[in-house]
Enzyme design. Structure first.
Site, PDB file in Angstrom:
ATOM      1  N   GLY A  41       0.800  -1.213   0.000  1.00 58.10           N
ATOM      2  CA  GLY A  41       0.000   0.000   0.000  1.00 58.10           C
ATOM      3  C   GLY A  41       0.833   1.261   0.000  1.00 58.10           C
ATOM      4  O   GLY A  41       0.294   2.369   0.007  1.00 58.10           O
ATOM      5  N   HIS A  42       2.180   1.085  -0.019  1.00 56.87           N
ATOM      6  CA  HIS A  42       3.081   2.238  -0.021  1.00 56.87           C
ATOM      7  C   HIS A  42       3.817   2.376  -1.354  1.00 56.87           C
ATOM      8  O   HIS A  42       4.764   3.157  -1.454  1.00 56.87           O
ATOM      9  CB  HIS A  42       4.103   2.115   1.105  1.00 56.87           C
ATOM     10  N   HIS A 102      -0.380   4.833   7.020  1.00 60.52           N
ATOM     11  CA  HIS A 102      -1.247   3.667   7.144  1.00 60.52           C
ATOM     12  C   HIS A 102      -2.711   4.047   7.292  1.00 60.52           C
ATOM     13  O   HIS A 102      -3.502   3.308   7.870  1.00 60.52           O
ATOM     14  CB  HIS A 102      -0.803   2.809   8.340  1.00 60.52           C
ATOM     15  N   ASP A 152     -19.787  23.417 -22.001  1.00 67.12           N
ATOM     16  CA  ASP A 152     -19.547  23.707 -20.595  1.00 67.12           C
ATOM     17  C   ASP A 152     -20.121  25.050 -20.176  1.00 67.12           C
ATOM     18  O   ASP A 152     -19.856  25.533 -19.075  1.00 67.12           O
ATOM     19  CB  ASP A 152     -18.047  23.656 -20.275  1.00 67.12           C
ATOM     20  N   GLY A 153     -20.915  25.665 -21.051  1.00 65.05           N
ATOM     21  CA  GLY A 153     -21.655  26.860 -20.691  1.00 65.05           C
ATOM     22  C   GLY A 153     -20.825  28.109 -20.506  1.00 65.05           C
ATOM     23  O   GLY A 153     -21.237  29.015 -19.780  1.00 65.05           O
ATOM     24  N   ASP A 154     -19.672  28.174 -21.171  1.00 60.35           N
ATOM     25  CA  ASP A 154     -18.822  29.345 -20.963  1.00 60.35           C
ATOM     26  C   ASP A 154     -18.484  30.087 -22.251  1.00 60.35           C
ATOM     27  O   ASP A 154     -17.598  30.944 -22.259  1.00 60.35           O
ATOM     28  CB  ASP A 154     -17.519  28.937 -20.271  1.00 60.35           C
ATOM     29  N   GLY A 192      -9.314  22.438 -37.002  1.00 59.53           N
ATOM     30  CA  GLY A 192     -10.477  22.111 -36.181  1.00 59.53           C
ATOM     31  C   GLY A 192     -11.215  20.872 -36.658  1.00 59.53           C
ATOM     32  O   GLY A 192     -12.053  20.334 -35.947  1.00 59.53           O
ATOM     33  N   ASP A 228     -25.938  26.439 -32.269  1.00 60.15           N
ATOM     34  CA  ASP A 228     -24.596  26.388 -31.702  1.00 60.15           C
ATOM     35  C   ASP A 228     -24.197  27.772 -31.207  1.00 60.15           C
ATOM     36  O   ASP A 228     -24.365  28.778 -31.904  1.00 60.15           O
ATOM     37  CB  ASP A 228     -23.602  25.912 -32.767  1.00 60.15           C
ATOM     38  N   GLY A 265     -21.229  29.131 -30.638  1.00 61.33           N
ATOM     39  CA  GLY A 265     -20.154  29.751 -31.406  1.00 61.33           C
ATOM     40  C   GLY A 265     -20.651  30.316 -32.719  1.00 61.33           C
ATOM     41  O   GLY A 265     -20.263  31.416 -33.129  1.00 61.33           O
TER      42      GLY A 265
END
Length: 608
Positions: A62-63, A232, A417-419, A513, A587, A589
């Site tokens: 686990g380390h 741990h 993403d609404g930006d 693009g 769209d 854009g």
């Protein structure tokens, strides 16, 4: 329940070790009887030569990458791995000692982290090996300074824990062994480091303890972070608020790691398992920036950043400081720099950090700056009214895009993403700022396009990069090599010029693009405009219009094309991942492009 890639918990460590050996079997081997004992393949020749001390370490699984990945030339000879967060058995440790030490008169050194289970099992195995005549000694690593502050208030017989500083001990001991130093010499150097407090580590968890397989994830969100934890899954010594990385680094370095007066150090910044590399880079930057600014009297000789010793997938980190004493500083640095083939030791590290230096060059100069050196090769407006109109167009476009921010964000939120609105509004604010600072040369259209290209380049998001590409490529259309300036006063000349700029920009957007007409993107309105201008120029004599008339038609063509994207199946961008039945609006854009031409027409009417 916590989620882990696991088959059976009792087989987890064994299967992980086997996977590690699969990918490192050129140099490493596991014992058949004790598959949790891993050693260098050349262990036999090392033992028979009786000239090199064998080094063994280990502990619970686990380390990872500790301790498996630190076996190899220049570091450990063998390791013994226990189950998850559990010390390996005495019999397995004894098997490892016999493997590398039975025929090795130089002896065996056990490097043990100071945990009760490890002390007991490694200690008992060492005693049994000594009874068999094997020359065995050990050292305990106890670098955790979180427990140092209150040792006087508690029973300190257990001592401090051993954590990530152990990896530096592995490296130093391994290099000494390759130099054929004796067991006594190696132990003396390591004891000097450990007993004089030169090795210090502090651990931090951003999200509390790690849930183990089968355990429930914490149901209550805790905004605080934990300082001073082991490896741990145990809780830290105390909790505090997280403001930002810089403040956290200052607190840790001042309150835990630099209470004494070190003058020269090595630094190890360790990912405890769940920290992203992005965050690890910020942490490293903040540590070094702080030391260089506020601890400038301390010389940072080496910096190691990476994943060295984890606590399963804990979202946290540890910072280790190795203080360098002037009496053996050069020796320790040489040992750290010595060759090793252990897969977990970093191949790159910072050396002698005095300040952050950038390469000074002209390679970062902008395309605009390079182009302005050849401005005589491009068209210049001879009519100042044209330059003023160009400026008014750009100002109107920017102001209108800012007003459209919320509407464009709403359109973009359907499948992005609404930006989109935010991006174009931020770009527009920058355009207005540059306008107020007179950074545009409106008598040189190619310069305006290149200035816009730079602004869009720094806008963030794919749309801004595409528009930057468009502007940069469109600027080429104003090269005098391709223009017949004798026709500069001709209406046809100007329509053809702007059509060529459009075509060059559109070609670049389609190439990089990978968008084509009909795929719901900015290509649709731009392509529709290009087709309209081609048709107009081909039948120019019969369709000839004044500027107002052609601008009105351009607005209609571009708007109708942008609106039609609502009925298109998206093929590019984030929209291509969204269920088409959820898409019922244009769209964002494309509508932004439509807004630009609407603004141009509006500005022209206002300027009539």
């Amino acid at each position: 329940m916590s989620k882990h890639l696991i088959n059976k918990q009792e087989d987890w460590a064994r299967e992980s070790i086997k996977g590690f050996i699969y990918s490192n079997n050129q140099n490493l081997i596991a014992l058949e009887e004790y598959a949790n004992v891993i050693a260098r393949k050349d262990y036999l020749s090392l033992a028979e030569s009786s000239s090199r001390v064998a080094l063994i370490s280990g502990g619970g699984s686990g380390h990872e990458p500790a301790h498996l990945s630190f076996v190899g030339y220049g570091m450990l000879t063998a390791v013994v791995c226990g189950d998850l967060f559990a010390s390996p058995s005495t019999s397995a440790i004894l098997a490892a000692i016999r493997l590398v030490g039975k025929n090795n008169k130089a002896g065996v050194l056990l490097i043990v982290k100071n945990y009760t289970g490890d002390r007991l099992n490694f200690g008992l195995a060492a005693k049994r090996a000594q009874l068999e005549g094997i020359n065995v000694d050990w050292i305990l690593v106890d670098d955790d300074v979180a427990l140092q502050e209150d040792e006087n208030q508690r029973d300190s017989s257990v001592g401090k824990r051993g954590i990530c500083g152990t990896v530096l001990i592995h490296k130093i001991a391994g290099a000494l062994a390759e130099q054929r130093k004796s067991l006594k010499e190696i132990k003396e150097i390591l004891d000097f480091i450990l007993k004089n407090g030169y090795l210090k580590t502090i651990g931090v968890s951003l999200s509390g303890r790690v849930p183990l397989p089968g355990e429930k994830n914490p149901s209550i969100y805790d905004p605080k972070i934990e300082i001073g934890l082991g490896i741990h899954g145990e809780a830290g010594r105390h909790k505090t608020d997280l403001t930002n990385s810089k403040n956290l680094v200052k607190y840790i370095l001042d309150d835990y790691l630099f209470k004494t007066s070190e003058k020269e150090i090595c630094l190890m910044i360790n990912n405890l398992g769940g920290l992203s590399n992005l965050e690890l880079g910020v942490l490293t930057n903040d540590c070094l920036d702080y030391l260089l600014e506020f601890k400038s009297d301390i010389k940072v000789n080496r910096v190691y950043t990476g994943t060295f010793m984890t606590s399963l997938n804990m979202n946290g980190f540890s910072i280790t400081v190795l203080g360098l004493d002037q009496s053996n500083k050069e020796l320790i640095l040489n040992l750290l720099d010595a060759k090793t083939e252990a897969p977990g030791w970093p191949r790159n590290y910072g050396v002698d950090i005095k300040k952050f230096e950038y390469l000074k060059s002209s390679y970062g100069s902008s395309v605009k700056e390079q182009s302005l050196k050849k401005s005589e090769d491009f068209l210049k407006f001879s009519d100042v009214n044209l330059s003023n109109l160009f400026e008014f167009f750009l100002k109107t476009i920017a102001e209108d895009l800012i007003d459209l921010k919320d509407h464009l964000n709403m359109l973009d939120s359907v499948c992005g993403d609404g930006d989109c609105g935010n991006s174009l509004a931020n770009i527009s604010q920058k355009i207005l700022q540059n306008l107020s600072e007179n950074k545009f040369k409106f008598d040189q259209p190619h310069q305006v396009f290149l200035e816009l290209s730079e602004i869009f380049e720094n806008g963030g998001g794919s749309l801004c990069i595409l528009l930057s590409l468009f502007m940069s490529s469109a600027a080429k259309a104003f090269s005098l090599k391709s223009l017949n300036t004798r026709r500069e006063r001709d209406h046809y000349f100007w329509v053809e010029l702007w059509k060529n700029a459009l075509r060059m920009g559109l070609d670049a957007v389609e190439e990089y693009g990978r968008a084509k007409p009909g795929q719901r993107s900015i290509v649709d309105p731009l392509s529709a405009l290009n087709n309209f201008l081609n048709d107009y120029l081909e039948s120019y004599e019969s369709k000839k219009m004044d500027t107002k008339g052609i601008l009105k038609q351009i607005v209609d063509v571009v708007y109708n094309s942008a609106e039609s994207t609502a009925r298109m199946k998206p093929r590019v961008g984030r929209a291509s991942y969204v269920d088409i039945s959820l898409i019922n609006s244009p769209d964002a854009g494309a509508m932004g492009i439509s807004s630009i031409f609407t603004s141009i027409y509006k500005a022209y009417l206002q300027n009539e």
